[in-house]
Design a protein around this motif. Structure first.
Motif, PDB file in Angstrom:
ATOM      1  N   ALA A 288      -2.193  -1.204 -24.836  1.00  0.00           N
ATOM      2  CA  ALA A 288      -0.707  -1.105 -25.637  1.00  0.00           C
ATOM      3  C   ALA A 288      -0.939  -0.264 -26.859  1.00  0.00           C
ATOM      4  O   ALA A 288      -0.424  -0.732 -27.993  1.00  0.00           O
ATOM      5  CB  ALA A 288      -0.096  -2.277 -25.965  1.00  0.00           C
ATOM      6  N   SER A 289      -1.456   0.977 -26.724  1.00  0.00           N
ATOM      7  CA  SER A 289      -1.506   1.934 -27.821  1.00  0.00           C
ATOM      8  C   SER A 289      -0.290   2.294 -28.581  1.00  0.00           C
ATOM      9  O   SER A 289      -0.300   2.617 -29.676  1.00  0.00           O
ATOM     10  CB  SER A 289      -2.217   3.138 -27.174  1.00  0.00           C
ATOM     11  N   HIS A 290       1.130   2.268 -28.003  1.00  0.00           N
ATOM     12  CA  HIS A 290       2.224   2.492 -28.709  1.00  0.00           C
ATOM     13  C   HIS A 290       3.174   1.634 -29.197  1.00  0.00           C
ATOM     14  O   HIS A 290       4.261   1.465 -29.623  1.00  0.00           O
ATOM     15  CB  HIS A 290       3.024   3.462 -27.589  1.00  0.00           C
ATOM     16  N   ASP A 291       2.438   0.263 -29.026  1.00  0.00           N
ATOM     17  CA  ASP A 291       3.177  -0.951 -29.877  1.00  0.00           C
ATOM     18  C   ASP A 291       1.936  -1.655 -30.648  1.00  0.00           C
ATOM     19  O   ASP A 291       0.771  -1.325 -30.561  1.00  0.00           O
ATOM     20  CB  ASP A 291       3.731  -1.589 -28.964  1.00  0.00           C
ATOM     21  N   MET A 292       2.481  -2.756 -31.401  1.00  0.00           N
ATOM     22  CA  MET A 292       1.584  -3.481 -32.455  1.00  0.00           C
ATOM     23  C   MET A 292       0.663  -4.670 -31.597  1.00  0.00           C
ATOM     24  O   MET A 292      -0.044  -5.189 -32.392  1.00  0.00           O
ATOM     25  CB  MET A 292       2.265  -3.975 -33.476  1.00  0.00           C
ATOM     26  N   SER A 293       1.157  -4.797 -30.591  1.00  0.00           N
ATOM     27  CA  SER A 293       0.806  -6.526 -29.898  1.00  0.00           C
ATOM     28  C   SER A 293      -0.596  -6.490 -29.835  1.00  0.00           C
ATOM     29  O   SER A 293      -1.067  -7.607 -30.392  1.00  0.00           O
ATOM     30  CB  SER A 293       1.363  -6.458 -28.410  1.00  0.00           C
ATOM     31  N   GLU A 294      -1.419  -5.475 -29.491  1.00  0.00           N
ATOM     32  CA  GLU A 294      -2.906  -5.493 -29.391  1.00  0.00           C
ATOM     33  C   GLU A 294      -3.584  -5.731 -30.706  1.00  0.00           C
ATOM     34  O   GLU A 294      -4.712  -6.434 -30.861  1.00  0.00           O
ATOM     35  CB  GLU A 294      -3.399  -4.347 -28.596  1.00  0.00           C
ATOM     36  N   GLY A 295      -2.961  -5.087 -31.548  1.00  0.00           N
ATOM     37  CA  GLY A 295      -3.577  -4.735 -32.959  1.00  0.00           C
ATOM     38  C   GLY A 295      -3.486  -6.132 -33.783  1.00  0.00           C
ATOM     39  O   GLY A 295      -4.205  -6.782 -34.145  1.00  0.00           O
ATOM     40  N   ILE A 296      -1.971  -6.923 -33.577  1.00  0.00           N
ATOM     41  CA  ILE A 296      -1.675  -8.087 -34.064  1.00  0.00           C
ATOM     42  C   ILE A 296      -2.629  -9.232 -33.523  1.00  0.00           C
ATOM     43  O   ILE A 296      -3.225 -10.008 -34.038  1.00  0.00           O
ATOM     44  CB  ILE A 296      -0.342  -8.657 -33.688  1.00  0.00           C
ATOM     45  N   ALA A 297      -2.820  -9.168 -32.086  1.00  0.00           N
ATOM     46  CA  ALA A 297      -3.607 -10.113 -31.290  1.00  0.00           C
ATOM     47  C   ALA A 297      -5.028 -10.248 -31.853  1.00  0.00           C
ATOM     48  O   ALA A 297      -5.758 -11.130 -31.959  1.00  0.00           O
ATOM     49  CB  ALA A 297      -3.776  -9.851 -29.971  1.00  0.00           C
ATOM     50  N   THR A 298      -5.734  -8.967 -32.211  1.00  0.00           N
ATOM     51  CA  THR A 298      -7.025  -8.792 -32.862  1.00  0.00           C
ATOM     52  C   THR A 298      -6.993  -9.482 -34.071  1.00  0.00           C
ATOM     53  O   THR A 298      -7.821 -10.189 -34.519  1.00  0.00           O
ATOM     54  CB  THR A 298      -7.417  -7.438 -32.986  1.00  0.00           C
ATOM     55  N   LEU A 299      -5.980  -9.321 -34.895  1.00  0.00           N
ATOM     56  CA  LEU A 299      -6.022  -9.903 -36.526  1.00  0.00           C
ATOM     57  C   LEU A 299      -5.955 -11.359 -36.213  1.00  0.00           C
ATOM     58  O   LEU A 299      -6.523 -11.956 -36.847  1.00  0.00           O
ATOM     59  CB  LEU A 299      -4.817  -9.211 -37.230  1.00  0.00           C
TER      60      LEU A 299
END
Lengths: 203, 355
Positions: free
Chosen positions: A62-73
């Protein structure tokens, strides 16, 4: 010569990752790279010496939203890793900053940002980590919990207890005797907490 | 006696026949007006405001006395009327999203078949208006959704490019003594990658525009290796050939296909995703087939080349559509096949280079 600070760069854009890696290495940091959450988590588990994570919120798939980054955090926080996370993202600034703070990021930088600002953030994070370690030697452990005011204190107390027990157990390498000593409780109590919160050795 | 009955029967028959003929004539007339209304709507390209403005001439033929309408079109109010505001009035309102129309019909006081035909026509007219408004709402929603996706895509990519330029400027501004070669090495590595990223943005923004480069010989194996390497995609290549087409065209097409495999692998977390590429020459044409045995079958195969359709929630849905048009503009082809139980296979056909 001091040991270089180890940084994990989590960024899906190979050009940007290469450029940032170059800059960091020129400034004597030791850099690892990941282009997605699974690789980042595997690297963090395999290399506990990584002190700082520079995390882009827009990660595949999901490069164009924040979901994956938030999941990583969230995953980093859930595993009580000591690494400080600096969010460097091009996503919607307001929403990304809010999510980053809520999920326990150390700092938030909005793209495009000057290298000096990144460097200052890394320096602050390193200093913060160093001071946390010094506090830890004095028996003080910092924990962070998100508390929802107005929902009573029981839940917050339980969350804080769980967080503290997990963190101490992790810091002591799951040595129950040492953890009990640091917590100032009996070993039986530590076993009780482990059972209560479902903490397992491989957590 | 019997003669008197005949006369009566003839009279009844003639009366029934006359009534039937009159009804048939009126029904035919109403049918023609209904059809004319449909044609008028088509002529106005299903645009409700202009259809509304031009419909009175036809409606007047049906016997309606008058018509008045009030249109609220995305916050702008317009009004109009035709005929006279006399007789029995009926108000009908239609609201779709930010569009609404209130139409008052003025009819004759009559009853029976005249009223029936008038009401049929009114219903047709209102149905056409509602359909136009629904079409407008659908196209507006779709356009806004595409704009929003494109905006998101551009925001992410443009910020990355801006960040890259910022870091490059910072790096060049303060190269540590003795590390000039290192800086040069990083730049050599990073700049082709950012160029590739910028190309992708340009290609997205110029969707539907055929490449204007002149045709040239393109060696397939190195191009495929370079693109797979760029995405870190595991691959095998069987065969090799040279083809003739516009320089960037094939790169764009193959890049789109390989990026789809990359996204699929990441989205579905497919371990061991390897793209098997085969290059074959036959009858002056070269066929490149790309297939990933570990990829799951595509459920909606027929939608693969549909513009703005994407199986990925954040996908723009223009890549493969654009790729197919590029291949066709170059005298080639791009199509897919998926035999029962097998993974999807892309076929890229281009003109083989003369030996």
């Amino acid at each position: 010569m001091s040991t270089p600070v180890e940084i994990l760069l989590v960024e899906d854009d190979p050009a940007l990752r290469t450029m940032l890696r170059g800059l960091l290495e020129l400034n004597d940091f030791k850099v690892s790279e990941a282009d997605r959450r699974t690789t980042a988590m595997a690297l963090l588990r395999a290399h506990p010496a990584i002190r700082i994570v520079i995390l882009d919120f827009g990660l595949p798939p999901a490069s164009h939203d924040m979901s994956e980054g938030i999941a990583t955090l969230k995953e980093i926080q859930a595993e009580i890793m000591t690494a400080k996370v600096i969010v460097l993202t091009g996503q919607d600034q307001e929403a990304a900053a809010l999510a980053a703070i809520r999920e326990g990021a150390f700092d938030f930088l909005a793209k495009p940002v000057a290298y000096d600002a990144i460097l200052r953030s890394i320096t602050r994070a390193s200093l913060f980590l160093q001071k946390e370690q010094e506090l830890s030697l004095e028996g003080i452990t910092r924990i962070a919990v998100n508390a929802q005011a107005g929902e009573g204190l029981k839940g917050i107390r339980s969350d804080a207890e769980e967080r503290l027990v997990r963190q101490i157990l992790k810091e002591t390498g799951f040595n129950v005797f040492q953890a009990a000593k640091r917590l100032g409780v009996k070993r039986e109590n530590v076993y009780y907490f482990m059972k209560k919160f479902g903490i397992e050795r491989d957590d | 006696m019997i003669e008197q009955v005949y006369l009566y029967l003839i009279l009844v028959g003639v009366t029934i026949g006359s009534v039937m003929a009159a009804l048939w004539y009126k029904a035919r007339k109403a049918g023609r007006v209904n059809l004319a209304l449909i044609r008028l709507n088509e002529q106005h390209a299903f645009d409700a405001p202009s259809f509304l403005g031009g419909a009175w001439t036809l409606l007047a033929k049906s016997g309606l006395r008058g018509l008045a309408w009030r249109l609220d079109w995305f916050g702008v109010v317009a009004q109009g009327h035709g005929g006279v505001a006399k007789g029995r009035s009926t108000l009908r309102e239609i609201t779709v999203g930010e569009m609404s129309v209130a139409v008052t019909f003025y009819q004759h006081e009559g009853r029976g078949e005249a009223r029936y035909f008038e009401e049929t026509l009114i219903e047709t007219f209102l149905l056409l208006l509602r359909m136009d408004m629904l079409i407008k709402a659908g196209t507006t929603d779709a356009a806004l959704s595409h704009m929003s996706r494109l905006n998101l895509f551009l925001q992410h990519d443009m910020k990355n490019i801006a960040q890259f330029i910022q870091l490059m400027a910072d790096q060049l501004a303060s190269v540590p003594q003795g590390k000039e070669q290192n800086v040069l090495n990083y730049l050599r590595m990073a700049t082709p990658l950012i160029r590739h990223r910028a190309d992708r943005i340009v290609r997205t923004l110029t969707v539907g525009v055929a490449p204007v480069d002149t045709a040239e010989r393109v060696a397939l194996r190195p191009l495929l290796q370079q693109l797979c390497g760029l995405y870190g995609l595991a691959h095998t290549i069987d065969g090799d050939a040279e083809v003739v087409l516009a320089g960037s065209a094939l790169e764009t097409v193959l890049d789109n296909i390989l990026k789809n495999y990359l996204d699929l692998g990441m989205r579905d977390n497919i371990a061991g995703l390897c793209v098997e590429i085969a290059i074959r020459e036959r009858s002056g044409m070269t066929e490149i087939t790309l297939q990933a045995p570990a990829a799951p079958p595509v459920p909606a195969l027929e939608r693969l080349f549909e513009p703005f359709w994407s199986s990925a929630p954040t996908g723009l849905g223009v890549g493969l559509y654009q790729a197919r048009h590029i291949m066709e503009s170059q005298g080639g082809e791009l199509f897919v096949s998926q035999p029962e139980g097998s993974p999807l296979c892309f076929h890229v056909i281009c003109l083989a280079a003369p030996r």
